[in-house]
Write a protein that holds these residues in place. Structure first.
Motif, PDB file in Angstrom:
ATOM      1  N   PRO A  67      45.626  11.266  33.501  1.00  0.00           N
ATOM      2  CA  PRO A  67      46.310  10.287  32.636  1.00  0.00           C
ATOM      3  C   PRO A  67      47.268  10.972  31.660  1.00  0.00           C
ATOM      4  CG  PRO A  67      43.969   9.786  32.800  1.00  0.00           C
ATOM      5  CD  PRO A  67      44.168  11.097  33.492  1.00  0.00           C
ATOM      6  N   TRP A 133      42.149  18.566  27.851  1.00  0.00           N
ATOM      7  CA  TRP A 133      41.070  17.770  27.245  1.00  0.00           C
ATOM      8  C   TRP A 133      41.551  16.396  26.752  1.00  0.00           C
ATOM      9  CZ3 TRP A 133      35.917  19.368  27.078  1.00  0.00           C
ATOM     10  CH2 TRP A 133      35.054  18.554  26.350  1.00  0.00           C
ATOM     11  N   VAL A 136      41.909  13.728  29.452  1.00  0.00           N
ATOM     12  CA  VAL A 136      40.711  13.203  30.121  1.00  0.00           C
ATOM     13  C   VAL A 136      40.221  12.052  29.263  1.00  0.00           C
ATOM     14  CG1 VAL A 136      38.422  13.757  31.000  1.00  0.00           C
ATOM     15  CG2 VAL A 136      40.192  15.498  31.007  1.00  0.00           C
ATOM     16  N   LYS A 137      40.685  10.846  29.577  1.00  0.00           N
ATOM     17  CA  LYS A 137      40.409   9.710  28.685  1.00  0.00           C
ATOM     18  C   LYS A 137      40.394   8.420  29.479  1.00  0.00           C
ATOM     19  CE  LYS A 137      45.308   9.326  27.670  1.00  0.00           C
ATOM     20  NZ  LYS A 137      46.375   9.430  26.682  1.00  0.00           N
ATOM     21  N   GLU A 138      39.717   7.428  28.886  1.00  0.00           N
ATOM     22  CA  GLU A 138      39.716   6.096  29.499  1.00  0.00           C
ATOM     23  C   GLU A 138      41.073   5.460  29.263  1.00  0.00           C
ATOM     24  OE1 GLU A 138      36.096   3.636  28.927  1.00  0.00           O
ATOM     25  OE2 GLU A 138      35.488   5.272  27.617  1.00  0.00           O
ATOM     26  N   ARG A 139      41.412   4.520  30.132  1.00  0.00           N
ATOM     27  CA  ARG A 139      42.687   3.831  29.943  1.00  0.00           C
ATOM     28  C   ARG A 139      42.678   2.972  28.695  1.00  0.00           C
ATOM     29  NH1 ARG A 139      44.527   1.391  35.607  1.00  0.00           N
ATOM     30  NH2 ARG A 139      45.014   3.404  36.491  1.00  0.00           N
TER      31      ARG A 139
ATOM     32  N   MET B   1      40.930   5.952  33.894  1.00  0.00           N
ATOM     33  CA  MET B   1      39.775   6.778  34.270  1.00  0.00           C
ATOM     34  C   MET B   1      38.501   6.150  33.675  1.00  0.00           C
ATOM     35  SD  MET B   1      39.185  10.839  33.351  1.00  0.00           S
ATOM     36  CE  MET B   1      40.678  11.449  34.099  1.00  0.00           C
ATOM     37  N   ARG B   3      34.692   5.667  32.136  1.00  0.00           N
ATOM     38  CA  ARG B   3      34.008   6.481  31.125  1.00  0.00           C
ATOM     39  C   ARG B   3      33.151   7.586  31.748  1.00  0.00           C
ATOM     40  NH1 ARG B   3      31.256   3.213  26.545  1.00  0.00           N
ATOM     41  NH2 ARG B   3      33.464   2.969  26.132  1.00  0.00           N
ATOM     42  N   VAL B   6      35.179  10.495  32.627  1.00  0.00           N
ATOM     43  CA  VAL B   6      35.546  11.241  31.417  1.00  0.00           C
ATOM     44  C   VAL B   6      34.412  12.196  31.040  1.00  0.00           C
ATOM     45  CG1 VAL B   6      36.024  11.034  28.946  1.00  0.00           C
ATOM     46  CG2 VAL B   6      37.085   9.442  30.563  1.00  0.00           C
ATOM     47  N   ILE B   9      34.109  15.046  33.774  1.00  0.00           N
ATOM     48  CA  ILE B   9      35.213  16.017  33.779  1.00  0.00           C
ATOM     49  C   ILE B   9      35.172  16.864  32.506  1.00  0.00           C
ATOM     50  CG2 ILE B   9      37.731  16.249  33.789  1.00  0.00           C
ATOM     51  CD1 ILE B   9      37.763  13.723  35.625  1.00  0.00           C
ATOM     52  N   ARG B  10      34.842  16.229  31.379  1.00  0.00           N
ATOM     53  CA  ARG B  10      34.745  17.024  30.144  1.00  0.00           C
ATOM     54  C   ARG B  10      33.565  17.993  30.195  1.00  0.00           C
ATOM     55  NH1 ARG B  10      36.722  13.177  25.103  1.00  0.00           N
ATOM     56  NH2 ARG B  10      38.922  13.283  25.685  1.00  0.00           N
ATOM     57  N   LEU B  57      33.385  18.645  38.716  1.00  0.00           N
ATOM     58  CA  LEU B  57      34.751  18.122  38.639  1.00  0.00           C
ATOM     59  C   LEU B  57      35.048  17.263  39.867  1.00  0.00           C
ATOM     60  CD1 LEU B  57      37.564  18.540  36.994  1.00  0.00           C
ATOM     61  CD2 LEU B  57      38.159  19.782  39.057  1.00  0.00           C
ATOM     62  N   VAL B  61      36.055  13.316  39.647  1.00  0.00           N
ATOM     63  CA  VAL B  61      37.339  12.821  40.154  1.00  0.00           C
ATOM     64  C   VAL B  61      37.104  11.837  41.306  1.00  0.00           C
ATOM     65  CG1 VAL B  61      39.498  13.516  41.280  1.00  0.00           C
ATOM     66  CG2 VAL B  61      38.635  14.827  39.349  1.00  0.00           C
ATOM     67  N   TRP B  64      36.278   8.474  40.126  1.00  0.00           N
ATOM     68  CA  TRP B  64      37.470   7.843  39.562  1.00  0.00           C
ATOM     69  C   TRP B  64      38.393   7.303  40.665  1.00  0.00           C
ATOM     70  CZ3 TRP B  64      41.875  11.491  37.621  1.00  0.00           C
ATOM     71  CH2 TRP B  64      42.971  10.737  37.160  1.00  0.00           C
TER      72      TRP B  64
END
Lengths: 139, 135
Positions: A67, A133, A136-139, B1, B3, B6, B9-10, B57, B61, B64
């Motif tokens: 994103p 970083w 990497v997030k929600e829409r 993406m 939650r 997220v 991946i984090r 990862l 992905v 997602w």
């Protein structure tokens, strides 16, 4: 696809090809009695494959497809992205030189080159994390 | 993406950072030896990067971007992937501790967790590997 992602993915492909050549040389060494120094390239083979190919491919694809950071800077700070690219690849090249050197010529520049390689690769990894970083997030 | 992606991946990025740090320490120690016990980090380094980074990862992905369902829940049985997320990270941590401290039981339990995580993820993802038109 942005320029940085193209460079990163194409460089990852070069690492893949190099890793496979070294893998073949490692396998051929005992069959054809090739020079013994080839055996010192095993860690180089593994890291070209896992870091140079797989991880760098992920860096490139993530830079391209994750994103967007913002409308103004969709891929975050471009300078940071290029720094990651340069540091990671310089680190890998130094390792590829230093690994055989440290075995063949102990006390040569092989040792310090591995230390610098470590610093460059760790910095590249952390800078990538800092760059990606927020994306990497929600829409 | 979503939650869950997220989080995965984090978490994977966190494993990458720690895995690279351990790898860097060992590589520097190989170049200019300063702490022999650093070699004990090798199995931890491998677990963090292969399982914690690459595998996690890929899971994050895939959750997602794999085709979704037209009806809710659109991502399918997401609880299975939450379970995989918890099991995988617990497994990697147990493995790392087991390898570092020389406790094979912890390593074994860690691998059981990682296997369970893999199974949960496979059971979740199989129905989503489908043509887009199929609900």
């Amino acid at each position: 696809m942005p320029v940085l992602a193209r460079y990163t993915i194409k460089t990852a492909l070069v690492h893949l090809a190099l890793a496979l050549v070294i893998g073949l040389a490692l396998a051929a060494q005992s069959v054809f009695q090739l020079p013994a120094f080839i055996a010192t390239l095993r860690p180089v083979f593994l890291h070209l494959l896992i870091v140079g190919w797989l991880t760098q491919l992920i860096f490139g694809v993530a830079t391209w497809m994750f994103p967007k950071y913002s409308k103004e800077q969709p891929r975050g700070n471009p300078q940071l992205g290029w720094t990651v690219y340069l540091l990671l690849n310089l680190g890998l090249i130094l390792r590829a030189i230093g690994e055989p050197l440290i075995v063949l010529q102990p006390g040569s520049i092989g040792g310090p080159s591995l230390v610098i390689s470590a610093l460059l690769q760790v910095t590249a990894g952390w800078l990538f994390i800092i760059t990606i970083w927020p994306r990497v997030k929600e829409r | 993406m979503p939650r869950l992606s997220v989080w995965m991946i984090r978490a994977a990025l966190t494993h990458l950072g720690i895995g690279f740090l351990f790898g860097g320490l060992m590589l520097a120690n190989k170049g200019v030896p300063f702490e022999p016990s650093l070699w004990r980090l090798l199995p931890v380094h491998i677990d963090l990067l292969l399982i914690g980074w690459l595998l996690q990862l890929a899971m994050g992905v895939a959750f997602w971007i794999a085709p979704r369902f037209s009806d809710r829940p659109r991502y399918g049985r997401a609880w299975l992937v939450w379970a995989a997320f918890i099991l995988l990270n617990s497994g990697v941590l147990l493995n790392a501790w087991g390898d570092w401290s020389g406790t094979p039981v912890a390593t074994f339990i860690g691998w059981c967790c990682i296997l369970s995580a893999g199974l949960c993820f496979v059971i979740h993802l199989v129905p989503r590997i489908k043509p887009l038109a199929i609900t």
